[in-house]
Write an enzyme that holds these catalytic residues in place. Structure first.
Site, PDB file in Angstrom:
ATOM      1  N   GLY A 148       0.842  -1.053   0.059  1.00 22.27           N
ATOM      2  CA  GLY A 148       0.123  -0.163   0.181  1.00 22.27           C
ATOM      3  C   GLY A 148       0.828   1.366  -0.045  1.00 22.27           C
ATOM      4  N   THR A 208      -6.290  -3.423  -2.280  1.00 25.46           N
ATOM      5  CA  THR A 208      -6.040  -2.151  -2.745  1.00 25.46           C
ATOM      6  C   THR A 208      -4.687  -1.862  -2.671  1.00 25.46           C
ATOM      7  OG1 THR A 208      -6.075  -1.377  -0.422  1.00 25.46           O
ATOM      8  CG2 THR A 208      -7.983  -1.262  -1.624  1.00 25.46           C
ATOM      9  N   LYS A 226     -12.653  -6.584   8.427  1.00 21.05           N
ATOM     10  CA  LYS A 226     -12.218  -7.741   8.821  1.00 21.05           C
ATOM     11  C   LYS A 226     -10.572  -7.286   8.993  1.00 21.05           C
ATOM     12  CE  LYS A 226     -13.348 -11.552   6.599  1.00 21.05           C
ATOM     13  NZ  LYS A 226     -13.659 -12.618   5.746  1.00 21.05           N
ATOM     14  N   GLY A 282      -1.396 -11.917  17.287  1.00 21.81           N
ATOM     15  CA  GLY A 282      -1.255 -13.159  17.653  1.00 21.81           C
ATOM     16  C   GLY A 282       0.179 -13.560  16.957  1.00 21.81           C
ATOM     17  N   ARG A 286       3.441 -14.490  19.577  1.00 22.61           N
ATOM     18  CA  ARG A 286       4.201 -15.521  19.333  1.00 22.61           C
ATOM     19  C   ARG A 286       5.818 -15.344  19.314  1.00 22.61           C
ATOM     20  NH1 ARG A 286       5.495 -20.120  15.878  1.00 22.61           N
ATOM     21  NH2 ARG A 286       5.322 -18.873  14.112  1.00 22.61           N
ATOM     22  N   TYR A 304     -14.679   1.916   8.845  1.00 21.94           N
ATOM     23  CA  TYR A 304     -13.292   2.199   8.900  1.00 21.94           C
ATOM     24  C   TYR A 304     -13.157   2.698  10.396  1.00 21.94           C
ATOM     25  CZ  TYR A 304      -8.739   4.192   7.935  1.00 21.94           C
ATOM     26  OH  TYR A 304      -7.292   4.493   7.781  1.00 21.94           O
ATOM     27  N   LYS A 357     -11.033   0.637  13.170  1.00 22.76           N
ATOM     28  CA  LYS A 357      -9.689   1.113  13.943  1.00 22.76           C
ATOM     29  C   LYS A 357      -9.949   1.401  15.453  1.00 22.76           C
ATOM     30  CE  LYS A 357      -7.180   1.396  10.324  1.00 22.76           C
ATOM     31  NZ  LYS A 357      -5.691   0.650  10.187  1.00 22.76           N
ATOM     32  N   THR A 409      -2.295  11.954   5.210  1.00 18.83           N
ATOM     33  CA  THR A 409      -1.089  11.847   4.529  1.00 18.83           C
ATOM     34  C   THR A 409      -1.207  11.755   3.109  1.00 18.83           C
ATOM     35  OG1 THR A 409      -0.504  10.891   6.543  1.00 18.83           O
ATOM     36  CG2 THR A 409       1.093  10.652   4.721  1.00 18.83           C
TER      37      THR A 409
END
Ligand code: UDP
Length: 312
Positions: free
Chosen positions: A10, A35, A91, A102, A106, A145, A149, A175
């Protein structure tokens, strides 16, 4: 040091990849290219310290060997994109953040979440300090969105509190710069492309709404400083120099040499009336502040879009 960056193909992700490589790190990029674009990473094809895994981070991922940092930047991020991909956006912020945390747990690595000024919604406090809790419509078109967030921030703090994971949260304000997608609908990219084509700039509403535009080089410097700092609470990174959309149109018109009069279009629902970061925490704790003003930043950005417009 070895870091994993989601959303690596991105706009911000690819600049972060470049910066960590330049700082001597190995970088593993993750992107499902929904995207993002491979073109943003083309220059790294023969780079031995970089690997791209094509993967949707909302699904589990196991990465070896040891990572020292995980930076979660994967998400559709412009209003046009997250309205076209509302469920993917939820998602990326929900299960995507959980999976990225996660991975960090780990490896016991540092974790940095790309959050957003959108957590403040249509703010009633101006400029926005990190302590402000926001004014977000939980069911409006921007909610996919904003709430993703906000959930991502909550999940990051839960991992910090429950697992003592070493976490950072950056709230990124508007930005702009090279590698933005010309069709992602954002105001700076729209105006520059319209200006270069001699087409009318599309001003939504009266154009009196404000934003505070940060050049990507300044933004990346702020994020990297945060990553190496000890600040766990969210921190604003953006340029506090506030402009109206009309001011921006005038600057882009002058810098692209366009004399076409703008056209006015309806304001999208829940479009914030004002936005400006209070960056005293970043100045104090990171020794960071923006160095590139809007006109200079627009000048630096035009050649990238000129290249795309000439190719088309
Ligand atoms: N905007 C505009 N013309 C455009 C695109 C956007 O006037 O062609 C306005 C939009 O309504 C908003 C501001 O510019 O008030 C910034 O929009 P952008 O999509 O860049 O980001 P946002 O800050 O709204 O997430």
């Amino acid at each position: 040091m070895r870091v994993l960056i989601t959303g690596a193909a991105g706009f911000l992700g690819s600049h972060l990849v470049d910066r960590f490589l330049a700082d001597g790190c190995e970088v593993v990029g993750v992107d499902n290219l929904v995207t993002g674009s491979r073109a943003n990473l083309e220059h790294l094809e023969r780079e031995p310290c970089f690997d791209l895994i094509e993967h949707d981070i909302s699904k589990p991922l196991f990465v070896e060997p040891k990572l020292d940092g995980v930076l979660h930047f994967a998400s559709p991020a412009s209003p046009v994109d997250y309205n076209a991909l509302p469920i993917q956006t939820l998602k990326a912020g929900g299960p995507g953040t959980h999976n990225a945390l996660g991975i960090a747990l780990r490896h016991r690595s540092r974790f940095l979440l790309a959050s957003t000024s959108e957590v403040y919604g249509d703010p009633k406090v101006h400029p926005q300090l990190e302590e402000y809790r926001g004014n977000v419509n939980p069911v409006g078109p921007r909610s996919v969105y904003d709430e993703a967030k906000r959930y991502a921030e909550a999940m990051t703090m839960a991992y910090h509190r429950t697992h003592s994971l070493d976490t950072r949260i950056v709230r990124i304000f508007n930005t702009y710069g090279a590698r933005m997608r010309p069709a992602d609908g954002r105001v700076v990219s729209n105006f520059i492309v319209q200006g270069l084509r001699g087409a009318a700039m599309t001003i939504y509403g009266t154009g009196e709404q404000t934003r505070s535009f940060c050049h990507v080089e300044d933004q990346i410097e702020g994020i990297v400083r945060l990553f190496h700092s000890e600040r766990v609470d969210p921190i604003n990174i953006g340029n506090p120099d506030e402009s109206t959309i009309l001011d921006l149109a005038a600057i882009v018109g002058e810098e692209t040499g366009s004399r076409t009069a703008p056209v006015f279009r309806p304001l999208p629902p829940d479009d914030p009336a004002v936005r400006c970061p209070d960056i005293s925490a970043a100045r104090r704790e990171l020794g960071w502040g923006p160095t590139i003003g809007l006109r200079d930043g627009v000048r630096k950005t035009i050649p990238y879009f000129r290249g795309l417009v000439e190719q088309a």
